[in-house]
Enzyme design. Structure first.
Site, PDB file in Angstrom:
ATOM      1  N   GLU A   1     -23.562   4.647  31.339  1.00  0.00           N
ATOM      2  CA  GLU A   1     -22.617   4.887  29.949  1.00  0.00           C
ATOM      3  C   GLU A   1     -23.340   5.690  29.030  1.00  0.00           C
ATOM      4  O   GLU A   1     -24.321   5.938  28.741  1.00  0.00           O
ATOM      5  CB  GLU A   1     -22.350   3.480  29.147  1.00  0.00           C
ATOM      6  CG  GLU A   1     -21.644   3.795  28.043  1.00  0.00           C
ATOM      7  CD  GLU A   1     -21.244   2.476  27.422  1.00  0.00           C
ATOM      8  OE1 GLU A   1     -20.230   2.435  26.394  1.00  0.00           O
ATOM      9  OE2 GLU A   1     -21.657   1.345  27.808  1.00  0.00           O
TER      10      GLU A   1
ATOM     11  N   CYS B   1     -18.095   0.465  26.805  1.00  0.00           N
ATOM     12  CA  CYS B   1     -17.585   0.500  25.861  1.00  0.00           C
ATOM     13  C   CYS B   1     -16.627   1.564  25.513  1.00  0.00           C
ATOM     14  O   CYS B   1     -15.544   1.685  24.791  1.00  0.00           O
ATOM     15  CB  CYS B   1     -18.158  -0.006  24.678  1.00  0.00           C
ATOM     16  SG  CYS B   1     -18.709  -1.858  24.648  1.00  0.00           S
TER      17      CYS B   1
ATOM     18  N   ASN C   1     -12.620  -3.037  30.596  1.00  0.00           N
ATOM     19  CA  ASN C   1     -14.210  -3.341  30.432  1.00  0.00           C
ATOM     20  C   ASN C   1     -14.273  -4.403  29.267  1.00  0.00           C
ATOM     21  O   ASN C   1     -13.894  -4.215  28.112  1.00  0.00           O
ATOM     22  CB  ASN C   1     -14.987  -2.018  29.895  1.00  0.00           C
ATOM     23  CG  ASN C   1     -16.456  -2.384  29.456  1.00  0.00           C
ATOM     24  OD1 ASN C   1     -17.332  -2.501  30.367  1.00  0.00           O
ATOM     25  ND2 ASN C   1     -16.517  -2.314  28.373  1.00  0.00           N
ATOM     26  N   GLU C   2     -14.840  -5.217  29.569  1.00  0.00           N
ATOM     27  CA  GLU C   2     -15.250  -6.430  28.635  1.00  0.00           C
ATOM     28  C   GLU C   2     -14.129  -7.046  27.788  1.00  0.00           C
ATOM     29  O   GLU C   2     -14.091  -7.101  26.782  1.00  0.00           O
ATOM     30  CB  GLU C   2     -16.343  -6.020  27.645  1.00  0.00           C
ATOM     31  CG  GLU C   2     -17.759  -6.127  28.291  1.00  0.00           C
ATOM     32  CD  GLU C   2     -18.918  -6.092  27.472  1.00  0.00           C
ATOM     33  OE1 GLU C   2     -18.627  -5.714  26.285  1.00  0.00           O
ATOM     34  OE2 GLU C   2     -20.003  -6.244  27.883  1.00  0.00           O
TER      35      GLU C   2
END
Length: 657
Positions: free
Chosen positions: A46, A244, A375-376
């Site tokens: 990331e 994120c 994502n998440e």
């Protein structure tokens, strides 16, 4: 058995006295339990902690196209005497939305003194002695004739490399100007200075400087030393681009893969969400230029023999920030992005996106097999959006395995809701994340022992042990790594349930990090693998093909006397691969019984990762404080004895017949 309790950082270890009884570990290589997936151990990238721009992407010029919020951030204008308006930022607006700004430089030797623009780089520029540096920029000559002096500077402003370039007078179309020169000295925090001479007006854009020694010597490529650290791990997959940044603070700032492919000068810069996410680590110069885009990610996977695992936005922004969602009846463009990505990766050159991939230099498909949706993300709003993606993608591409999010936490109501709902939807993989103290990792070694053996598989997509009372690179101490080594024995033992795992985050710049701990730490010239890096590397390079029983008194060894173990066989090499963690400070003895094998080689390879001090870290001053060491040991008798040093992670490779 003489025992004493030892309390360290909230962990209670059983310290074994000299009179402790020798334990017997029984290995049953003739009773394979589960296949170990080739993708079992991978990496997750990331763009956080200056991981891409200023990190693995080797560009040395910050704000090269003047697109930051402050168009001259990273640049310093010097002119004596000063003349107002000698450097103006022009904006083409809607006529060129991807790269609207450029700098117009007016040079008049009759009215002005020397005019220079100096770029500070990303926390400086790491310059190597006797290495060639490749300079380029786009320009238009509006009027007159201007000469360009390109200079590399050391910290004191001394010139350590230079070249002089001559833009073509009367060139009214954007044209690339290139030059190369060598550095005469090593400098950790250098700078680039452009000196303008002559008389005229010149427009400049995409000012760039790359070292010659990029990965595979690709022009405009990646930092070779950082990529080599990944290649050395032999990862089964690379998960990208996040994380994120996939979600964005809001949907306008989400990661959009289509804006990261094609010519570099046409890729639209956006602010990186880690620019402002943590006020105590504010990084106002953190943007994403996408010089490292989806094509480069796929190419990286190709280079190091890893499966690509892209993660796409599911129509939801970060739920901790804006919580913005796309209405269900407006989700189709997001689904189209996923379908088009599969075509970009796997389509032939006659398709729209396959043609673009071929034009970018990769005619053959990238053989994409997996894709993450979200994502998440969590809650019913995620579940309903994932199901729409799942239906659309499986109808057109049933061969693509889909990865779904289980949220931000490995337990609790949010996790339970998604875990139940996703299993009911028969999702291929559920992505679980663990950011917890070392105690969690020691205690959760048996987490997957009672998971369903059929149905959805687990992807441990982001894990890292966070030691309390530490910050920055000191968080990556030996205690954190030791707890992870113990936890991973449970993942490998349950290889029929867990089929992928990756530490997170991957990279951090010592001078520009936002989040810690991290697997690999860098500055402008050096790369340091943390103790956690070597734990992950030892698992990945000693994977094996099948798990086999490793038992103490008939039970899996998962914390008894602070010991943890897993065993596998490598069918190709004919070896038993035994991994044992001793989380006690004392040396322990273990008798090894190998059932069902007629004979094994009397000499085995033993690799150990250890430190007597749990707070030990690898650093720029001592990058090898905790590093694997391999030696040969003799396996004497029918039940050879293994000596397990205190606070150690051990890997044994035993040849058998």
């Amino acid at each position: 058995m003489k025992l004493k309790k030892l309390l360290i950082s909230g962990l209670i270890f059983l310290s074994i006295g000299a009179s402790a009884q020798v334990k017997q570990l029984t290995i049953k290589p003739h009773q394979p339990l589960a296949q170990i997936s080739p993708t079992m151990w991978g990496v997750f990238f990331e763009d956080i902690n200056m991981g891409a721009d200023g990190g693995i992407y080797a560009e040395l010029v910050k704000n090269r196209s003047f697109e930051f919020f402050k168009p001259l951030m990273g640049w310093k204008l010097h002119q004596e005497p000063f003349s107002e308006g000698s450097v103006l930022i022009q904006n083409r607006g809607e006529a060129h939305t991807n790269n609207p700004r450029y700098a117009r430089v007016t040079v008049d030797k009759r009215k002005q003194g020397q005019l220079t623009l100096t770029n500070e780089g990303f926390r400086g520029m790491g310059i190597k002695k006797d290495l060639r540096y490749d300079f380029s920029m786009l320009y238009k000559m509006i009027s007159g004739k201007v000469e360009l002096l390109v200079e590399l500077l050391d910290q004191k402003g001394g010139v350590i490399g230079s070249t002089k370039l001559s833009p073509v007078a009367g060139q009214q179309q954007w044209t690339k100007l290139e030059g190369a020169f060598k550095s005469a000295a090593r400098e950790e925090k250098g700078a680039l200075r452009l000196g303008f001479e002559g008389e005229g007006i010149i427009d400049i854009d995409m000012v760039s400087l790359f070292p010659e020694d990029t990965w595979k010597k690709r022009p405009g490529g990646m930092r070779a030393d950082m990529v080599q650290m990944l290649a050395d791990m032999k990862p089964g997959f690379v998960r990208f681009p996040g994380g994120c940044i996939v979600e964005g603070f809001d949907l306008a700032q989400r990661y959009q893969w289509k804006k990261t492919v094609g010519p570099v000068e046409e890729r639209q810069l956006i602010i990186n969400r880690w620019n402002y996410e943590f006020p105590h680590r504010s990084t106002p110069d953190y943007f994403q230029t996408f010089g490292l885009g989806f094509f480069e990610y796929f190419q990286l996977c190709d280079d190091i023999g890893a499966e690509p695992l892209p993660i796409l936005n599911c129509g939801m922004a970060c739920q901790f920030n804006s919580g913005e969602v796309v209405p269900l009846d407006q989700l189709q463009p997001y689904i189209d992005d996923a379908l088009d990505l599969i075509e970009f990766a796997n389509g032939n050159a006659s398709t729209k996106w396959g043609k673009l991939r071929a034009e970018m230099g990769h005619p053959q498909p990238f053989h994409l097999k997996m894709l993450g949706v979200g994502n998440e993300n969590w809650g019913p709003q995620y579940l309903e959006r994932f199901k729409i993606f799942q239906k659309a993608l499986k109808e057109k591409h049933p061969e693509i395995k889909l990865i779904a999010s289980s949220g931000t936490d490995p337990q609790g109501a949010k996790f339970d809701f998604l875990n139940k709902g996703l299993r009911a939807a028969h999702v291929d993989f559920i992505d679980e994340h663990y950011y917890r103290p070392p105690q969690f990792f020691f205690e959760q070694v048996k987490r997957y022992d009672n998971y369903p053996r059929n149905g959805s598989k687990v992807f441990a997509g982001e894990y890292a042990s966070h030691t309390q009372g530490t910050s920055g690179a000191t968080r990556n101490n030996w205690l954190a790594a030791l707890s992870e080594a113990a936890f991973l024995t449970g993942l490998e033992r349950n290889a029929d349930v867990v089929q992928m795992a990756s530490y997170a985050p991957l990279f951090a710049h010592y001078d520009g990090w936002q989040w810690a701990p991290d697997l690999i730490w860098v500055d402008n010239l050096n790369v340091v693998g943390s103790p956690s890096y070597y734990v992950q590397k030892l698992y990945a390079t000693n994977r094996g093909t099948e798990t086999v029983p490793a038992l103490l008194n008939g039970a899996v060894l998962a914390g008894q006397d602070s010991l943890y173990a897993t065993a596998a066989i490598d069918a190709a090499s004919g070896e038993i691969i035994l991994k044992i963690v001793n989380a006690s400070p004392e040396q322990q003895k273990m008798e090894l019984e190998i059932e069902g094998i007629r004979k094994w080689e009397p000499v085995a390879a033993h690799t150990i990762l250890t430190s007597e001090n749990l707070t030990t870290v690898n650093s720029l001053k001592d990058p090898a404080a905790v590093q694997p060491k391999t030696a040969s040991i003799r396996l004497a008798g029918k039940k050879p004895t293994l000596l397990l040093k205190g606070y150690s992670f051990n890997v044994y490779r035993i040849k058998y017949r």
